[in-house]
Scaffold this motif. Structure first.
Motif, PDB file in Angstrom:
ATOM      1  N   UNK A 109      15.111 -36.139 -34.011  1.00 58.81           N
ATOM      2  CA  UNK A 109      16.240 -37.034 -34.406  1.00 58.81           C
ATOM      3  C   UNK A 109      17.477 -36.629 -35.138  1.00 58.81           C
ATOM      4  N   UNK A 110      18.487 -37.501 -34.961  1.00 59.66           N
ATOM      5  CA  UNK A 110      19.722 -37.022 -35.699  1.00 59.66           C
ATOM      6  C   UNK A 110      19.623 -37.207 -37.102  1.00 59.66           C
ATOM      7  N   UNK A 111      18.739 -38.101 -37.494  1.00 61.34           N
ATOM      8  CA  UNK A 111      18.684 -38.072 -39.092  1.00 61.34           C
ATOM      9  C   UNK A 111      17.821 -36.591 -39.356  1.00 61.34           C
ATOM     10  N   UNK A 112      16.745 -36.424 -38.795  1.00 64.94           N
ATOM     11  CA  UNK A 112      16.120 -35.164 -39.081  1.00 64.94           C
ATOM     12  C   UNK A 112      16.678 -34.109 -38.952  1.00 64.94           C
ATOM     13  N   UNK A 113      17.672 -33.887 -37.877  1.00 63.64           N
ATOM     14  CA  UNK A 113      18.725 -32.868 -37.845  1.00 63.64           C
ATOM     15  C   UNK A 113      19.624 -32.988 -39.232  1.00 63.64           C
ATOM     16  N   UNK A 114      20.178 -33.834 -39.601  1.00 63.58           N
ATOM     17  CA  UNK A 114      21.049 -33.686 -40.735  1.00 63.58           C
ATOM     18  C   UNK A 114      20.349 -33.384 -41.962  1.00 63.58           C
ATOM     19  N   UNK A 115      19.086 -34.116 -41.983  1.00 61.42           N
ATOM     20  CA  UNK A 115      18.458 -33.456 -43.290  1.00 61.42           C
ATOM     21  C   UNK A 115      18.098 -31.850 -43.358  1.00 61.42           C
ATOM     22  N   UNK A 116      17.828 -31.355 -42.288  1.00 61.55           N
ATOM     23  CA  UNK A 116      17.389 -30.073 -42.000  1.00 61.55           C
ATOM     24  C   UNK A 116      18.728 -29.259 -42.092  1.00 61.55           C
ATOM     25  N   UNK A 117      19.776 -29.542 -41.970  1.00 66.66           N
ATOM     26  CA  UNK A 117      21.066 -28.914 -42.061  1.00 66.66           C
ATOM     27  C   UNK A 117      21.360 -28.789 -43.732  1.00 66.66           C
ATOM     28  N   UNK A 118      21.021 -29.792 -44.422  1.00 66.24           N
ATOM     29  CA  UNK A 118      21.178 -29.834 -45.815  1.00 66.24           C
ATOM     30  C   UNK A 118      20.090 -28.830 -46.423  1.00 66.24           C
ATOM     31  N   UNK A 119      18.928 -28.909 -45.920  1.00 67.67           N
ATOM     32  CA  UNK A 119      17.926 -28.161 -46.374  1.00 67.67           C
ATOM     33  C   UNK A 119      18.410 -26.475 -46.228  1.00 67.67           C
ATOM     34  N   UNK A 120      18.938 -25.986 -45.185  1.00 64.70           N
ATOM     35  CA  UNK A 120      19.266 -24.617 -44.671  1.00 64.70           C
ATOM     36  C   UNK A 120      20.350 -24.152 -45.457  1.00 64.70           C
ATOM     37  N   UNK A 121      21.256 -25.310 -46.143  1.00 63.29           N
ATOM     38  CA  UNK A 121      22.214 -24.757 -46.903  1.00 63.29           C
ATOM     39  C   UNK A 121      21.893 -24.538 -48.336  1.00 63.29           C
ATOM     40  N   UNK A 122      20.755 -24.743 -48.852  1.00 58.95           N
ATOM     41  CA  UNK A 122      20.338 -24.563 -50.221  1.00 58.95           C
ATOM     42  C   UNK A 122      20.679 -23.324 -50.612  1.00 58.95           C
ATOM     43  N   UNK A 123      20.350 -22.147 -50.009  1.00 55.97           N
ATOM     44  CA  UNK A 123      20.576 -20.851 -50.700  1.00 55.97           C
ATOM     45  C   UNK A 123      21.601 -20.105 -49.904  1.00 55.97           C
ATOM     46  N   UNK A 124      22.665 -20.990 -49.444  1.00 53.22           N
ATOM     47  CA  UNK A 124      23.715 -20.322 -48.866  1.00 53.22           C
ATOM     48  C   UNK A 124      24.890 -19.950 -49.830  1.00 53.22           C
ATOM     49  N   UNK A 126      27.308 -21.804 -50.908  1.00 49.57           N
ATOM     50  CA  UNK A 126      28.568 -22.289 -50.394  1.00 49.57           C
ATOM     51  C   UNK A 126      29.717 -22.704 -51.478  1.00 49.57           C
ATOM     52  N   UNK A 127      29.192 -23.189 -52.564  1.00 54.44           N
ATOM     53  CA  UNK A 127      30.207 -23.721 -53.609  1.00 54.44           C
ATOM     54  C   UNK A 127      30.562 -25.309 -53.389  1.00 54.44           C
ATOM     55  N   UNK A 128      30.832 -25.910 -54.115  1.00 54.59           N
ATOM     56  CA  UNK A 128      31.243 -27.310 -54.045  1.00 54.59           C
ATOM     57  C   UNK A 128      32.188 -27.411 -53.234  1.00 54.59           C
ATOM     58  N   UNK A 129      33.368 -26.493 -53.273  1.00 52.76           N
ATOM     59  CA  UNK A 129      34.508 -26.915 -52.653  1.00 52.76           C
ATOM     60  C   UNK A 129      34.193 -26.997 -51.013  1.00 52.76           C
ATOM     61  N   UNK A 130      33.376 -26.190 -50.571  1.00 55.30           N
ATOM     62  CA  UNK A 130      33.154 -25.912 -49.179  1.00 55.30           C
ATOM     63  C   UNK A 130      32.021 -26.400 -48.627  1.00 55.30           C
ATOM     64  N   UNK A 131      30.906 -26.894 -49.665  1.00 51.21           N
ATOM     65  CA  UNK A 131      29.754 -27.242 -49.208  1.00 51.21           C
ATOM     66  C   UNK A 131      29.642 -28.450 -48.010  1.00 51.21           C
ATOM     67  N   UNK A 132      30.453 -29.430 -48.319  1.00 53.93           N
ATOM     68  CA  UNK A 132      30.497 -30.647 -47.357  1.00 53.93           C
ATOM     69  C   UNK A 132      30.884 -30.278 -46.369  1.00 53.93           C
ATOM     70  N   UNK A 133      31.933 -29.513 -46.170  1.00 50.49           N
ATOM     71  CA  UNK A 133      32.520 -29.046 -44.894  1.00 50.49           C
ATOM     72  C   UNK A 133      31.721 -28.406 -44.048  1.00 50.49           C
ATOM     73  N   UNK A 134      30.989 -27.359 -44.608  1.00 42.06           N
ATOM     74  CA  UNK A 134      29.915 -26.486 -44.282  1.00 42.06           C
ATOM     75  C   UNK A 134      28.934 -27.359 -43.344  1.00 42.06           C
ATOM     76  N   UNK A 135      28.326 -28.220 -44.072  1.00 42.07           N
ATOM     77  CA  UNK A 135      27.078 -28.924 -43.426  1.00 42.07           C
ATOM     78  C   UNK A 135      27.547 -29.795 -42.512  1.00 42.07           C
ATOM     79  N   UNK A 136      28.867 -30.534 -42.599  1.00 43.87           N
ATOM     80  CA  UNK A 136      29.353 -31.088 -41.510  1.00 43.87           C
ATOM     81  C   UNK A 136      29.612 -30.360 -40.379  1.00 43.87           C
ATOM     82  N   UNK A 137      30.090 -29.222 -40.539  1.00 45.91           N
ATOM     83  CA  UNK A 137      30.593 -28.450 -39.030  1.00 45.91           C
ATOM     84  C   UNK A 137      29.216 -28.216 -38.556  1.00 45.91           C
ATOM     85  N   UNK A 138      28.211 -27.567 -39.297  1.00 42.94           N
ATOM     86  CA  UNK A 138      27.080 -27.405 -38.812  1.00 42.94           C
ATOM     87  C   UNK A 138      26.271 -28.367 -37.754  1.00 42.94           C
ATOM     88  N   UNK A 139      26.182 -29.384 -38.524  1.00 40.96           N
ATOM     89  CA  UNK A 139      25.777 -30.784 -37.821  1.00 40.96           C
ATOM     90  C   UNK A 139      26.231 -31.080 -36.677  1.00 40.96           C
TER      91      UNK A 139
END
Length: 284
Positions: A109-124, A126-139
């Motif tokens: 589902x869309x909600x499951x995919x969004x949650x998995x994107x956040x989990x994949x970014x845990x150890x990346x 990215x930093x606070x400045x680009x974190x939200x943009x990175x997970x939005x783009x990947x979603x």
């Protein structure tokens, strides 16, 4: 009177459970039950943790603690041993490669995919400045092809966050599913009917080379059912038959089908669909 504990502390089995999740829940259980962390040893917390380990996990911890005994370790030392064993060092580039290559799975589902994107970014990292943009783009880029992905591609990126992208995609999905449903009170579509039509045997006069058009149409005083000479079926006459506009593939003459062409044996029984056009391979 014994103190009643708040919440449920389950047994941790490293073969089944995730250590990071269990450690977070354990800390919340300590907080809810006022189990304070002593400055030096934390003996009570250590005892609660060790008593909550499954047998195979306790054996693993004992091996990790050698040559020391588990009972002599502080709570902080026990946590450090388990962290180092269950949390191997992460490679930043490997984690980012996994993150950027992720896509929505079939049935996810869309909600499951969004949650998995956040989990994949845990150890990346990215930093606070680009974190939200990175997970939005990947979603957005990892969405399965469809109306949801097409809609998000038309939006401006400046004010679009992951939460807004998820809400927009969910709206498109709900609208698409609602349009598939039949409106209340609407009549259901007519079922597909298939009729059985039998062709009557042609008379000797109709099969004769010199037979007249009237005899072939079932006229001339014949008492049997009327048979159309253009298509070979009963129940109607030649003037109203739609196949009079078709050209025979055998003789090239317009006005009948190949199945009733003079000299060709008539097929005895056919099934035709009432709403479909002829599939006799003749040309209109």
């Amino acid at each position: 009177m014994a103190k009643i504990s708040v919440g449920t502390l389950t047994v941790f089995n490293h073969e089944v459970h995730d250590w990071i999740i269990y450690k977070d829940r354990l800390e919340q259980w300590f907080l809810a039950n006022d189990v304070e962390l002593e400055e030096k040893t934390g003996n009570k917390r250590r005892a609660i943790l060790l008593s909550s380990l499954a047998e195979q996990t306790y054996r693993l911890l004992r091996d990790l603690a050698l040559p020391k005994e588990v009972g002599t370790l502080t709570y902080t030392s026990v946590i450090a041993l388990l962290d180092s064993h269950f949390q191997p060092k992460k490679c930043g580039f490997a984690e980012r490669s996994k993150f950027h290559g992720a896509t929505q799975s079939s049935g996810e589902s869309l909600a499951e995919w969004a949650a998995r994107v956040r989990g994949l970014a845990t150890h990346c990292a990215f930093g606070e400045a680009v974190f939200e943009d990175a997970i939005r783009d990947r979603f957005v880029l990892g969405l399965a092809p469809g109306p949801e992905r097409d809609k998000l591609f038309t939006l401006e990126m400046e004010e679009l966050t992951l939460s807004k992208a998820l809400a927009m995609a969910e709206g498109v999905r709900c609208a698409r599913e609602g349009s598939r449903q039949t409106a209340p009170g609407a009549a259901p579509p007519d079922p597909l009917h298939v009729f059985k039509m039998a062709a009557a045997p042609r008379t000797a006069a109709a099969r004769a080379p010199g037979s007249t058009q009237a005899a072939r149409d079932g006229g001339g005083g014949s008492a049997g059912p009327v048979t159309c000479s253009a298509c070979g079926y009963e129940g109607h006459q030649l003037p109203i038959c739609k196949f009079t506009r078709y050209k025979c593939k055998k003789c090239g003459v317009k006005g009948h089908l190949r199945r009733v062409c003079p000299g060709k044996n008539l097929v005895r029984q056919h099934f035709v669909e009432c709403s479909a056009s002829c599939n006799e391979d003749d040309e209109l």
